[in-house]
Motif scaffolding. Structure first.
Motif, PDB file in Angstrom:
ATOM      1  N   ALA A 171      65.870  26.734  19.173  1.00  0.00           N
ATOM      2  CA  ALA A 171      66.608  27.747  19.935  1.00  0.00           C
ATOM      3  C   ALA A 171      65.670  28.910  20.208  1.00  0.00           C
ATOM      4  N   TYR A 172      65.953  29.613  21.283  1.00  0.00           N
ATOM      5  CA  TYR A 172      65.137  30.766  21.646  1.00  0.00           C
ATOM      6  C   TYR A 172      65.864  32.084  21.405  1.00  0.00           C
ATOM      7  N   SER A 177      69.511  35.975   9.650  1.00  0.00           N
ATOM      8  CA  SER A 177      70.068  35.100   8.613  1.00  0.00           C
ATOM      9  C   SER A 177      70.389  33.709   9.139  1.00  0.00           C
ATOM     10  N   GLU A 178      70.413  33.530  10.460  1.00  0.00           N
ATOM     11  CA  GLU A 178      70.607  32.179  10.989  1.00  0.00           C
ATOM     12  C   GLU A 178      69.294  31.407  10.921  1.00  0.00           C
ATOM     13  N   GLU A 179      69.383  30.092  10.972  1.00  0.00           N
ATOM     14  CA  GLU A 179      68.194  29.248  10.861  1.00  0.00           C
ATOM     15  C   GLU A 179      67.934  28.526  12.176  1.00  0.00           C
ATOM     16  N   ILE A 180      66.637  28.395  12.497  1.00  0.00           N
ATOM     17  CA  ILE A 180      66.222  27.564  13.618  1.00  0.00           C
ATOM     18  C   ILE A 180      65.168  26.591  13.106  1.00  0.00           C
ATOM     19  N   PHE A 181      64.898  25.558  13.888  1.00  0.00           N
ATOM     20  CA  PHE A 181      63.924  24.544  13.516  1.00  0.00           C
ATOM     21  C   PHE A 181      62.790  24.563  14.535  1.00  0.00           C
ATOM     22  N   ILE A 223      65.837  33.505  10.460  1.00  0.00           N
ATOM     23  CA  ILE A 223      65.560  34.698  11.266  1.00  0.00           C
ATOM     24  C   ILE A 223      65.692  35.934  10.375  1.00  0.00           C
ATOM     25  N   PRO A 224      64.642  36.754  10.291  1.00  0.00           N
ATOM     26  CA  PRO A 224      64.716  37.940   9.419  1.00  0.00           C
ATOM     27  C   PRO A 224      65.559  39.050  10.052  1.00  0.00           C
ATOM     28  N   TYR A 225      65.868  40.037   9.233  1.00  0.00           N
ATOM     29  CA  TYR A 225      66.625  41.201   9.728  1.00  0.00           C
ATOM     30  C   TYR A 225      65.648  42.174  10.388  1.00  0.00           C
ATOM     31  N   VAL A 226      65.519  42.021  11.675  1.00  0.00           N
ATOM     32  CA  VAL A 226      64.658  42.886  12.492  1.00  0.00           C
ATOM     33  C   VAL A 226      65.507  43.477  13.603  1.00  0.00           C
ATOM     34  N   PHE A 248      61.084  35.075  21.477  1.00  0.00           N
ATOM     35  CA  PHE A 248      62.338  34.814  20.771  1.00  0.00           C
ATOM     36  C   PHE A 248      63.208  36.063  20.858  1.00  0.00           C
ATOM     37  N   ASP A 249      64.459  35.863  21.229  1.00  0.00           N
ATOM     38  CA  ASP A 249      65.400  36.978  21.401  1.00  0.00           C
ATOM     39  C   ASP A 249      66.294  37.067  20.176  1.00  0.00           C
ATOM     40  N   VAL A 250      66.155  38.145  19.407  1.00  0.00           N
ATOM     41  CA  VAL A 250      66.992  38.353  18.224  1.00  0.00           C
ATOM     42  C   VAL A 250      68.262  39.087  18.647  1.00  0.00           C
ATOM     43  N   GLN A 251      69.380  38.438  18.419  1.00  0.00           N
ATOM     44  CA  GLN A 251      70.660  39.054  18.724  1.00  0.00           C
ATOM     45  C   GLN A 251      71.075  39.982  17.585  1.00  0.00           C
ATOM     46  N   GLY A 252      71.770  41.024  17.929  1.00  0.00           N
ATOM     47  CA  GLY A 252      72.242  41.951  16.904  1.00  0.00           C
ATOM     48  C   GLY A 252      73.655  41.620  16.458  1.00  0.00           C
ATOM     49  N   TYR A 253      74.020  42.162  15.313  1.00  0.00           N
ATOM     50  CA  TYR A 253      75.394  42.067  14.845  1.00  0.00           C
ATOM     51  C   TYR A 253      76.175  43.253  15.420  1.00  0.00           C
ATOM     52  N   HIS A 254      77.348  42.966  15.943  1.00  0.00           N
ATOM     53  CA  HIS A 254      78.189  44.009  16.531  1.00  0.00           C
ATOM     54  C   HIS A 254      79.581  43.909  15.911  1.00  0.00           C
ATOM     55  N   PRO A 255      79.744  44.490  14.736  1.00  0.00           N
ATOM     56  CA  PRO A 255      81.002  44.312  14.009  1.00  0.00           C
ATOM     57  C   PRO A 255      82.122  45.193  14.547  1.00  0.00           C
ATOM     58  N   TRP A 256      83.347  44.820  14.191  1.00  0.00           N
ATOM     59  CA  TRP A 256      84.516  45.648  14.472  1.00  0.00           C
ATOM     60  C   TRP A 256      85.448  45.568  13.265  1.00  0.00           C
ATOM     61  N   VAL A 257      86.240  46.590  13.096  1.00  0.00           N
ATOM     62  CA  VAL A 257      87.163  46.655  11.964  1.00  0.00           C
ATOM     63  C   VAL A 257      88.541  47.088  12.465  1.00  0.00           C
TER      64      VAL A 257
END
Length: 528
Positions: A171-172, A177-181, A223-226, A248-257
């Motif tokens: 994957a690109y 924390s997700e894994e790619i091969f 994928i490290p936390y960058v 490689f495009d690192v997606q961010g976490y976008h939480p909601w509560v």
């Protein structure tokens, strides 16, 4: 070089020259010891005696420290690459030969001087560019730096391959924390390959071993936390050195509560839920200030979600508008929720808004906190005196609660104030003090002396003792009775005393309230 963008599009990689990586080989040249140079014979064609003689002659002027060499591979195009050669540890200004040696074809050694350069004032040399992709055939090579005056030499090795290595990720794009091969190949046989992100590999970079065909086993990379955005993954062989890179495009976490309630009163419990955090991470919840201690600590599940019932209790110290801040302790992302503390708005009534001194009233109220203690004060300022304690019900109401007795000696209007122990919002109501206006009837209203009479009194204080007096003398009652709840009292019978003449005055007096009622008996002479 690092920072370049890979042109790899599929597994069939464009064939190109792979330039080798420098294996830093440092040699001890000081202290009178002989230099260890495993490539010396290949480079010099001699047994090293000349170099030893040079070192002996120039030992006193040589700079401290062993000489160093550094080789950096860079891709010029999809089919060409260079080696940048640099070094240090030579005499200032001396001539330094840059030599390359290796085995291009079976049974035929090559050796030639690439360039001769002058060492800088600090004894360093660089950068000498070797167009390896244009001048050398596939195979293993050594490159060395040799000082003409100092006799110092140092060597490193590199490898030229038939094809440019290829790198193919599963994957690109992905989240930390997700894994790619990653599949990769065409490296130098048996060489160590390092993986790095956004730059040269560090000492802690993960390493992988190429097989004899130059291929790597499938890499499972987390994928490290960058920071969110575009990054570059590099795979760099220690001999083939030209770094292969992929965007490689690192997606961010976008939480909601979400909260079960965004506005409440004291002692109400609020549920928390949320999604979009990193899997399994700890989530600290702060109230208004991120630098304070967390009020709640949560844990996300494997999907980065959480639910916590009754997570937060509004306290009496919380007022107005507030912000709850949820911070992921691994992802460092945050989500906020606005929470408003509603002021308590209780209301208060009396079972009767008017009562005489000695009378009693109960309380009816709403809007207090469930089960909170409610203090009742006589008055509404700092001098108010507590007269009663009540307990709010499950819904915060007061239902005919308490039993307040109107004190004697009071007149006019009394103010009663109720304050919840937790809600702390005072609410007041007024009680009018009634003036008792009792009245009485004498039965019978006339007759001769000795007649038995009864005094019927009304509108006295309920339950008080009522005394009957003759005339204005209230020193000793003729009789007493207890008033009923409606303030009625029937006193007597008593006999009209002998010697009484004319109209006799009778008086009923409430012993608590002091209220008075008067009546009369007309004495009739015998024979009339």
């Amino acid at each position: 070089m690092y920072g370049g963008v890979s042109r790899n599009k599929n597994a069939l990689v464009v064939a190109c020259l792979l330039v080798g990586v420098a294996s830093l080989v440092v040699f001890a040249l000081m202290g009178g010891g002989a230099a260890v140079n495993t490539l010396g014979g290949l480079i010099s064609g001699r047994d090293g005696s000349t170099a030893d003689a040079r070192r002996t002659r120039t030992q006193e002027t040589m700079p401290a420290g062993a000489p160093e060499i550094r080789l950096v591979g860079s891709r010029v195009s999809s089919v060409d690459a260079n080696i940048a050669i640099s070094g240090a540890g030579f005499n200032a200004g001396e001539k330094v030969d840059v030599l390359v040696a290796g085995q291009e074809e079976a049974n035929r050694d090559i050796q030639h001087t690439v360039q001769t350069v002058d060492a800088r004032e600090d004894g360093s040399v660089g950068d000498v560019v070797l167009p390896a992709g244009q001048q050398l055939s596939p195979g293993s090579y050594a490159v060395s730096l040799r000082g003409a005056d100092s006799g110092r030499d140092v060597a490193g090795s590199f490898w030229v391959g038939k094809f440019l290595p290829y790198v193919l990720p599963s994957a690109y794009t992905g989240k930390p924390s997700e894994e790619i091969f990653i599949t990769a190949g065409y490296f130098a046989p048996g060489e160590t390959v390092q993986l790095s992100l956004d730059g040269p590999p560090s000492a802690e970079a993960p390493t992988y071993k190429a097989n004899e065909a130059g291929d790597l086993e499938t890499i499972q990379w987390t994928i490290p936390y960058v920071p969110e955005g575009k990054h570059v993954i590099y795979l760099t062989g220690e001999q083939s050195l030209v770094p292969m890179d992929i965007q490689f495009d690192v997606q961010g976490y976008h939480p909601w509560v979400s909260l079960s309630s965004y506005a409440s009163q004291v002692d109400e419990l609020v549920d928390f839920s949320g999604r979009g955090f990193a899997p399994w991470e700890q989530i600290n919840v702060y109230l208004n200030d991120r630098d304070s201690s967390p009020i709640v600590v949560l844990n996300a599940d494997n999907e980065g979600a959480f639910t916590r019932n009754r997570a937060f209790e509004a306290t009496k110290n919380l007022q107005g508008d507030n912000t709850l801040v949820f911070v992921g302790q691994v992802s460092r992302v945050e989500a906020t929720a606005e929470y408003k503390m509603l002021p308590s708005t209780p209301s208060l009534w009396l079972t009767s808004h008017a009562a005489p001194p000695g009378g009693w009233v109960g309380f009816i109220g709403r809007g207090f906190l469930p089960h909170e203690t409610v203090h009742v004060y006589l008055g509404s300022d700092d001098t108010a005196e507590e007269v009663l304690t009540l307990l709010a019900q499950d819904d915060g109401s007061l239902q005919n609660a308490g039993d307040f007795t109107v004190p004697f000696g009071q007149s006019g209007v009394l103010t009663l104030t109720a304050v919840g122990e937790k809600s702390k919002v005072p609410v007041s109501t007024n009680l009018e003090i009634m003036t008792l206006r009792p009245w009485m009837r004498v039965d019978p209203g006339g007759g001769p002396v000795g007649t038995q009479v009864r005094a019927e009194g009304h509108d006295f204080l309920g339950g008080e003792e009522v005394a009957l007096y003759l005339g204005a003398d209230q020193s000793s009652p003729l009789a007493t009775a207890t008033a009923d709840n409606q303030g009625g009292a029937s006193v007597g019978p008593v006999a009209i005393p002998d010697g009484s003449k004319g109209r006799v005055l009778l008086t009923l007096v409430g012993q608590k309230s002091g209220a008075k009622a008067t009546g009369s008996f007309d004495v009739v002479a015998t024979g009339q």
